[in-house]
Design an enzyme around this catalytic site. Structure first.
Site, PDB file in Angstrom:
ATOM      1  CG  ASN A   1      -1.695   1.278   1.365  1.00 22.54           C
ATOM      2  OD1 ASN A   1      -1.840   2.022   0.393  1.00 22.54           O
ATOM      3  ND2 ASN A   1      -2.215   1.549   2.557  1.00 22.54           N
TER       4      ASN A   1
ATOM      5  CE  LYS B   1       0.200   3.697   4.546  1.00 20.15           C
ATOM      6  NZ  LYS B   1       0.165   3.874   5.964  1.00 20.15           N
TER       7      LYS B   1
ATOM      8  CG  HIS C   1      -5.672   2.249   5.091  1.00 21.14           C
ATOM      9  ND1 HIS C   1      -5.203   3.240   5.926  1.00 21.14           N
ATOM     10  CD2 HIS C   1      -4.669   1.345   4.973  1.00 21.14           C
ATOM     11  CE1 HIS C   1      -3.965   2.929   6.294  1.00 21.14           C
ATOM     12  NE2 HIS C   1      -3.623   1.792   5.731  1.00 21.14           N
TER      13      HIS C   1
ATOM     14  CD  GLU D   1      -2.798   5.933   6.415  1.00 22.26           C
ATOM     15  OE1 GLU D   1      -2.804   5.967   5.174  1.00 22.26           O
ATOM     16  OE2 GLU D   1      -1.866   5.430   7.071  1.00 22.26           O
TER      17      GLU D   1
ATOM     18  CD  GLU E   1      -3.534  -2.227   7.445  1.00 26.63           C
ATOM     19  OE1 GLU E   1      -2.442  -2.528   6.955  1.00 26.63           O
ATOM     20  OE2 GLU E   1      -4.123  -1.170   7.192  1.00 26.63           O
TER      21      GLU E   1
ATOM     22  N   GLY F   1       2.591   2.541  10.633  1.00 23.63           N
ATOM     23  CA  GLY F   1       3.553   3.624  10.434  1.00 23.63           C
ATOM     24  C   GLY F   1       4.259   4.051  11.708  1.00 23.63           C
TER      25      GLY F   1
ATOM     26  CB  SER G   1       5.332  -1.491  11.947  1.00 22.10           C
ATOM     27  OG  SER G   1       4.921  -0.141  12.123  1.00 22.10           O
TER      28      SER G   1
HETATM   29  C1  PEP Z   1      -0.730   0.426   6.083  1.00 24.25           C
HETATM   30  O1  PEP Z   1      -0.853   1.623   5.962  1.00 24.25           O
HETATM   31  O2  PEP Z   1      -1.573  -0.350   5.576  1.00 24.25           O
HETATM   32  C2  PEP Z   1       0.429  -0.081   6.823  1.00 24.25           C
HETATM   33  C3  PEP Z   1       0.375  -1.272   7.315  1.00 24.25           C
HETATM   34  O3  PEP Z   1       1.495   0.795   6.965  1.00 24.25           O
HETATM   35  P1  PEP Z   1       2.932   0.455   7.643  1.00 24.25           P
HETATM   36  O4  PEP Z   1       3.390  -0.876   7.090  1.00 24.25           O
HETATM   37  O5  PEP Z   1       3.814   1.576   7.232  1.00 24.25           O
HETATM   38  O6  PEP Z   1       2.703   0.376   9.106  1.00 24.25           O
END
Ligand code: PEP
Length: 257
Positions: free
Chosen positions: A9, A11, A95, A97, A167, A173, A212
């Site tokens: 992803n 973004k 998501h 976000e 998630e 992040g 992460s």
């Molecule tokens: C995400 O935004 O779906 C995600 C898992 O980000 P990150 O791997 O950077 O934590």
């Protein structure tokens, strides 16, 4: 048997030129990997170019969002037919976000999910609790509500094509990854709710972990019985890092043997 799905992803990262550089760099790094499905979700502006570059390869194209209406006066939105037109297989929905920054509700996500399924595309539905919700002991209540709400209009006949990404928002992040045990507990809960909703098909639904994920922790996470892949943000922006996650089995073999 569920085939592991590792999805990037991106973004709001990468121009078209950067996207094509990435695709060129990734191809030789994963050419011999046959037991993992790979998908990349670039920004909308790079979908068509990446779709063309990936044609005939094992890497699937994914979108980061979609609108549920087929066409019309929806400034700034993209329909599922437009995504199918440029070669998308998957569409990320809900998501955290989108939920937190753009006010997307479960009811809104449910309409998108129905439209994605109706177009023959595969939703990657994101669910997950915030830190405050986890600390208040509300994790399972939050997951149950998100799953029930977002899947309210889902087509049961297409359940096996569905992907759910667990998630935890506090892990996205932040560099903080859920422990494999904690993630497995949430994944088992998600699968049980999917079984309530879809019966035996729940055994075919891939549940990805996201938050992460890095080359260093992917193998341990993926060793859990209900973790069927990863949705990767930051670590997917670099072809070497992303390919190391895709090749997690080598690291696991290296650690144990
Ligand atoms: C995400 O935004 O779906 C995600 C898992 O980000 P990150 O791997 O950077 O934590």
């Amino acid at each position: 048997m569920r085939v592991v799905l590792i999805a990037a992803n991106w973004k709001m990262h990468k121009t078209v030129a950067e996207t094509l550089d990435f695709a060129r760099a990734l191809a030789p790094l994963v050419r011999d990997v046959s037991d993992v499905e790979i998908a990349i979700a670039p920004p909308f502006t790079a979908l068509a170019a990446l779709g063309a570059a990936l044609r005939g390869s094992r890497v699937a194209l994914a979108a980061q969002n979609a609108h549920f209406e087929a066409k019309g006066a929806f400034t700034g939105e993209i329909s599922v037919a437009m995504l199918a037109d440029v070669g998308c297989t998957y569409v990320i929905l809900g998501h955290s976000e989108r939920r937190a920054l753009f006010g997307e509700t479960d009811a809104f996500i449910a309409r998108k999910l129905r439209a994605v399924q109706a177009a023959g595309l595969r939703p990657i539905l994101c669910v997950g609790e915030s830190l405050a919700e986890r600390e208040a002991g509300r994790t399972f209540g939050v997951l149950r509500a998100q799953l029930e709400g977002s899947l309210a209009e889902a087509e049961a006949a297409r359940a096996a094509e569905l992907v759910v990404a667990y998630e935890p928002v506090w892990a996205i992040g932040t560099g903080k990854t859920a422990t494999p045990e904690l993630a497995q507990e949430a994944h088992a809960f998600v699968r049980a709710r999917l079984a309530d909703r879809f019966g035996a098909s729940a055994q075919s639904i891939r549940i990805q972990y996201g938050g992460s994920v890095k080359p260093e922790n992917a193998a341990e996470l993926m060793a859990q019985p209900d973790i069927d892949g990863a949705l990767v943000g930051g670590a997917s922006l670099d072809p070497l890092g992303f390919s190391a996650i895709i090749r997690f089995r080598e690291r696991r073999a290296g650690v144990s043997g």
